[in-house]
Design an enzyme around this catalytic site. Sequence first.
Site, PDB file in Angstrom:
ATOM      1  N   CYS A   2       1.022  -0.981   0.062  1.00 41.20           N
ATOM      2  CA  CYS A   2       0.066   0.073   0.143  1.00 41.20           C
ATOM      3  C   CYS A   2       0.916   1.336   0.085  1.00 41.20           C
ATOM      4  O   CYS A   2       1.936   1.144   0.293  1.00 41.20           O
ATOM      5  CB  CYS A   2      -0.846  -0.057   1.190  1.00 41.20           C
ATOM      6  SG  CYS A   2      -1.671  -1.619   1.558  1.00 41.20           S
ATOM      7  N   ARG A  27       1.486   1.713  -5.990  1.00 39.31           N
ATOM      8  CA  ARG A  27       1.461   0.695  -4.903  1.00 39.31           C
ATOM      9  C   ARG A  27       0.613   0.020  -4.463  1.00 39.31           C
ATOM     10  O   ARG A  27       0.319  -0.864  -3.774  1.00 39.31           O
ATOM     11  CB  ARG A  27       2.181   1.531  -3.785  1.00 39.31           C
ATOM     12  CG  ARG A  27       3.766   2.149  -3.987  1.00 39.31           C
ATOM     13  CD  ARG A  27       3.942   2.802  -2.626  1.00 39.31           C
ATOM     14  NE  ARG A  27       4.474   2.118  -1.517  1.00 39.31           N
ATOM     15  CZ  ARG A  27       5.458   1.536  -1.315  1.00 39.31           C
ATOM     16  NH1 ARG A  27       6.458   1.761  -1.883  1.00 39.31           N
ATOM     17  NH2 ARG A  27       5.674   0.718  -0.291  1.00 39.31           N
ATOM     18  N   TRP A  74      -3.870  -1.962  -1.513  1.00 40.57           N
ATOM     19  CA  TRP A  74      -3.664  -3.332  -2.304  1.00 40.57           C
ATOM     20  C   TRP A  74      -4.042  -4.212  -1.073  1.00 40.57           C
ATOM     21  O   TRP A  74      -3.312  -4.765  -0.236  1.00 40.57           O
ATOM     22  CB  TRP A  74      -2.098  -3.531  -2.857  1.00 40.57           C
ATOM     23  CG  TRP A  74      -2.220  -4.663  -3.722  1.00 40.57           C
ATOM     24  CD1 TRP A  74      -2.885  -4.898  -4.789  1.00 40.57           C
ATOM     25  CD2 TRP A  74      -1.642  -5.826  -3.337  1.00 40.57           C
ATOM     26  NE1 TRP A  74      -2.458  -6.052  -5.390  1.00 40.57           N
ATOM     27  CE2 TRP A  74      -1.668  -6.790  -4.439  1.00 40.57           C
ATOM     28  CE3 TRP A  74      -0.710  -6.164  -2.376  1.00 40.57           C
ATOM     29  CZ2 TRP A  74      -1.124  -7.952  -4.498  1.00 40.57           C
ATOM     30  CZ3 TRP A  74      -0.095  -7.453  -2.442  1.00 40.57           C
ATOM     31  CH2 TRP A  74      -0.410  -8.576  -3.347  1.00 40.57           C
ATOM     32  N   ASN A 100       0.725   0.129   6.137  1.00 39.68           N
ATOM     33  CA  ASN A 100       1.158  -0.779   5.297  1.00 39.68           C
ATOM     34  C   ASN A 100       1.982  -2.042   5.801  1.00 39.68           C
ATOM     35  O   ASN A 100       2.477  -1.535   6.530  1.00 39.68           O
ATOM     36  CB  ASN A 100       2.176   0.169   4.359  1.00 39.68           C
ATOM     37  CG  ASN A 100       2.908  -0.671   3.295  1.00 39.68           C
ATOM     38  OD1 ASN A 100       2.277  -1.719   2.848  1.00 39.68           O
ATOM     39  ND2 ASN A 100       3.924  -0.217   2.672  1.00 39.68           N
ATOM     40  N   GLY A 101       1.704  -2.859   5.482  1.00 39.89           N
ATOM     41  CA  GLY A 101       2.399  -4.067   6.143  1.00 39.89           C
ATOM     42  C   GLY A 101       1.254  -4.934   6.570  1.00 39.89           C
ATOM     43  O   GLY A 101       0.032  -5.001   6.062  1.00 39.89           O
ATOM     44  N   GLU A 479      10.953 -13.776 -19.272  1.00 41.96           N
ATOM     45  CA  GLU A 479      10.524 -12.264 -19.136  1.00 41.96           C
ATOM     46  C   GLU A 479       9.729 -11.864 -20.016  1.00 41.96           C
ATOM     47  O   GLU A 479       8.680 -11.150 -19.695  1.00 41.96           O
ATOM     48  CB  GLU A 479      11.955 -11.421 -19.033  1.00 41.96           C
ATOM     49  CG  GLU A 479      11.779 -10.038 -18.651  1.00 41.96           C
ATOM     50  CD  GLU A 479      10.925  -9.478 -17.645  1.00 41.96           C
ATOM     51  OE1 GLU A 479      10.702 -10.138 -16.655  1.00 41.96           O
ATOM     52  OE2 GLU A 479      10.517  -8.172 -17.574  1.00 41.96           O
ATOM     53  N   LYS A 483       5.897 -10.587 -19.063  1.00 41.60           N
ATOM     54  CA  LYS A 483       5.380  -9.310 -19.357  1.00 41.60           C
ATOM     55  C   LYS A 483       4.204  -9.613 -20.148  1.00 41.60           C
ATOM     56  O   LYS A 483       3.092  -8.657 -19.770  1.00 41.60           O
ATOM     57  CB  LYS A 483       6.633  -8.559 -20.300  1.00 41.60           C
ATOM     58  CG  LYS A 483       6.768  -7.141 -20.069  1.00 41.60           C
ATOM     59  CD  LYS A 483       7.878  -6.807 -19.153  1.00 41.60           C
ATOM     60  CE  LYS A 483       7.319  -7.314 -17.446  1.00 41.60           C
ATOM     61  NZ  LYS A 483       8.179  -7.013 -16.560  1.00 41.60           N
ATOM     62  N   GLU A 486       1.264 -10.622 -17.846  1.00 45.55           N
ATOM     63  CA  GLU A 486       0.859  -9.653 -16.692  1.00 45.55           C
ATOM     64  C   GLU A 486       0.329  -8.288 -17.170  1.00 45.55           C
ATOM     65  O   GLU A 486      -0.955  -7.826 -16.476  1.00 45.55           O
ATOM     66  CB  GLU A 486       2.317  -9.028 -16.275  1.00 45.55           C
ATOM     67  CG  GLU A 486       2.223  -7.983 -15.227  1.00 45.55           C
ATOM     68  CD  GLU A 486       3.691  -7.363 -14.781  1.00 45.55           C
ATOM     69  OE1 GLU A 486       4.624  -7.615 -15.574  1.00 45.55           O
ATOM     70  OE2 GLU A 486       3.808  -6.836 -13.685  1.00 45.55           O
ATOM     71  N   HIS A 502      10.286 -31.317 -25.167  1.00 45.27           N
ATOM     72  CA  HIS A 502       9.938 -32.223 -23.963  1.00 45.27           C
ATOM     73  C   HIS A 502       8.727 -31.951 -23.104  1.00 45.27           C
ATOM     74  O   HIS A 502       8.411 -32.605 -21.883  1.00 45.27           O
ATOM     75  CB  HIS A 502      11.022 -32.078 -22.851  1.00 45.27           C
ATOM     76  CG  HIS A 502      12.652 -32.315 -23.280  1.00 45.27           C
ATOM     77  ND1 HIS A 502      13.014 -33.576 -23.641  1.00 45.27           N
ATOM     78  CD2 HIS A 502      13.404 -31.738 -23.594  1.00 45.27           C
ATOM     79  CE1 HIS A 502      13.976 -33.742 -23.876  1.00 45.27           C
ATOM     80  NE2 HIS A 502      14.606 -32.499 -24.117  1.00 45.27           N
ATOM     81  N   LYS A 599       2.869  -2.855  -7.647  1.00 46.14           N
ATOM     82  CA  LYS A 599       4.304  -2.320  -7.964  1.00 46.14           C
ATOM     83  C   LYS A 599       5.314  -3.371  -7.247  1.00 46.14           C
ATOM     84  O   LYS A 599       6.537  -3.785  -7.521  1.00 46.14           O
ATOM     85  CB  LYS A 599       4.595  -1.147  -7.756  1.00 46.14           C
ATOM     86  CG  LYS A 599       6.144  -0.600  -8.512  1.00 46.14           C
ATOM     87  CD  LYS A 599       6.300  -0.682  -9.665  1.00 46.14           C
ATOM     88  CE  LYS A 599       7.658  -0.701 -10.179  1.00 46.14           C
ATOM     89  NZ  LYS A 599       8.054  -1.229 -11.472  1.00 46.14           N
TER      90      LYS A 599
HETATM   91  O1  M6R Z   1      10.803  -4.722  -6.325  1.00 47.76           O
HETATM   92  P1  M6R Z   1      11.204  -6.042  -7.073  1.00 47.76           P
HETATM   93  O2  M6R Z   1      11.913  -6.146  -8.049  1.00 47.76           O
HETATM   94  O3  M6R Z   1      11.687  -7.086  -5.830  1.00 47.76           O
HETATM   95  O4  M6R Z   1      10.016  -6.856  -7.427  1.00 47.76           O
HETATM   96  C1  M6R Z   1      10.060  -8.163  -7.632  1.00 47.76           C
HETATM   97  C2  M6R Z   1       8.653  -8.541  -8.358  1.00 47.76           C
HETATM   98  O5  M6R Z   1       7.419  -8.290  -7.870  1.00 47.76           O
HETATM   99  C3  M6R Z   1       8.433  -7.741  -9.781  1.00 47.76           C
HETATM  100  O6  M6R Z   1       9.747  -7.937 -10.415  1.00 47.76           O
HETATM  101  C4  M6R Z   1       7.293  -8.019 -10.584  1.00 47.76           C
HETATM  102  O7  M6R Z   1       7.378  -9.447 -11.348  1.00 47.76           O
HETATM  103  C5  M6R Z   1       7.061  -6.987 -11.923  1.00 47.76           C
HETATM  104  N1  M6R Z   1       6.172  -6.019 -11.424  1.00 47.76           N
HETATM  105  C6  M6R Z   1       6.757  -7.748 -12.999  1.00 47.76           C
HETATM  106  O8  M6R Z   1       6.833  -6.841 -14.115  1.00 47.76           O
END
Ligand code: M6R
Length: 604
Positions: A2, A27, A74, A100-101, A479, A483, A486, A502, A599
Amino acid sequence: MCGIIGHVGTGDAIETLLSGLENLEYRGYDSAGVAVQNGAGIEVRKRSGKVSELKASVGNPGLEGRIGIGHTRWSTHGPPTDENAHPHTDSTTDVAVVHNGIIENYADLKSRLSERGHEFTSDTDTEVIPHLIQHYLEEGYGNESAFRHAIDALEGSYAVAAMLSGEHAIYAARQGSPLVVGIDDGEYFLASDVPAFLEYTDTVVYLEDGDVAIVRPDGVEFTNLDGRPVSRPPETVDWDPEQTGKGEYDHFMLKEIHEQPTSLAQTIEGRIQPDNASIDLEGFEPGSFDGIDTVQLVACGTSYHAALFGSLALNRAGIPARALLANEYSVCSPPVRDGTLVVAVSQSGETADTLSALRAADAEGARTLTVTNVVGSTAARVADESICIRAGPEIGVAATKTFSSQAVILALLAHRLAADASDGTPFDIESFLPGLAALPDRIDGLLASSNADRIARRYVDAESYFFIGRGLGFPVALEGALKFKEITYEHAEGFASGELKHGPLALVTPETPVFPVFTGEEDEKTLKNTEEAATRGAPVVAVCPDDHRATELADAHLEIPETEPSLAALLANVQLQLVSYHAADLLDRPIDKPRNLAKSVTVE
Ligand code: M6R
């Protein structure tokens, strides 16, 4: 996770709180709220939905106040409803709290407070905090003391900001979740992250775990939980507020993809000298890794893919290295010995899974190092040492420019380690460094000529998308798929090229485009794997240089400029970022804030 914002100053707090929340929306964005001292007491407005919905409710009727706190959420405890939105209050609305937490002992606290007659109106763990403060006020403690006692009773991780009716102050405490104070000539800000108030000030103080800050109109007091003063000198952040806006772009993600020539130039500035084949990672003089003979890299999501890229670079440099998912580390960590370096890779430096792995490695006695984009982040503080990737603020939930900068820093680290390791095999630094110096310009050229928008349009109705790569192309295939899923919400998978046959080949049909990444290393084998998919009818979009043999077989082609094999994958990755972006745009997805994601993920 958050986002928290607070403001104490001479002007109206509402505008600062709302703009801070907009800057923090990455966030968390399922509900938002603010609370202000309006002269008569505390007034709260909160709503499920985005900050824009809160904004409409704040103006009607108008909310006013010079001291306030705000929150964008969040969800972790309870769905995103108006009731569960922060700020939360005690039953008299004399105390308002944002958090937050996770409060791990909230159920116990809630039942004890309920027995004493406290009534709860939300499903959140946070709501116990204002009730606890109220409880201590009723016990006869003063405001400050009641706040400290309440914080002392919490178990778990938190960044908390509280206001008590009638007092012109914000009380804040940090344990495991970030909090930073911004200071500007009689105006004070409190936030989870600097971009929240960067348009007002670049002078900041990061709170440490165990700190309490009391922000008043005449200054900020930093103490530990027992009230003993702690010294927290202000720092200046060198992020430009312009960098935190969208500028000419429709989305932060597209802006951040296009920032890669600049962000990579910042990443390598002063760190590489191609002319004399040397690397200068500040703080890591030659010999600083003497005795390191194995490396474990821990990370999640995109950062894990960068860690995988880094582990391959390290292995090639002769340093045994493994990339591990941070969330699996506690159950699968390889042994830590003298000579083990554990590298946490995290853009935010606040990912709970990564922090937990870092702490576990530290407890085992490993030397620890964080590679992060946020200098004052928790991971940077918890580790013995840290390196900043200098990519600048990244707001889009989908990580883009930070992946490139992380991969580059890890490749440089591999060279530094190899130089220090007694049995390290120096790898081709003479060609790697000029290639790296040219990378920003090559990405610039690629961005200017990319046909990724046309490729996205051609395949946007497909059923599933497969990305394959070998060697350094493998993390980029993973990756590319992450992406894609996501931000488009379409099914996508990444595989090592040789793995397709495989099992996953069974999924290949004319409705499943395959994107093979060619890096110049064992391309013949990847070409064969691509043919295996093409023979089953899969459309092929080859990611390779213009004159590559794969273009003869492929239905379409995403060009990558000629470069070092060790850097080609990073160029390919930029093309794949663009394909995902354009596909998501065509599908009208909320690209910067994909559903269910945040994020940085501050829960395990
Ligand atoms: O802040 P971080 O790099 O530790 O975050 C790790 C993942 O949550 C982050 O890379 C996530 O997979 C990305 N938002 C994907 O695009």
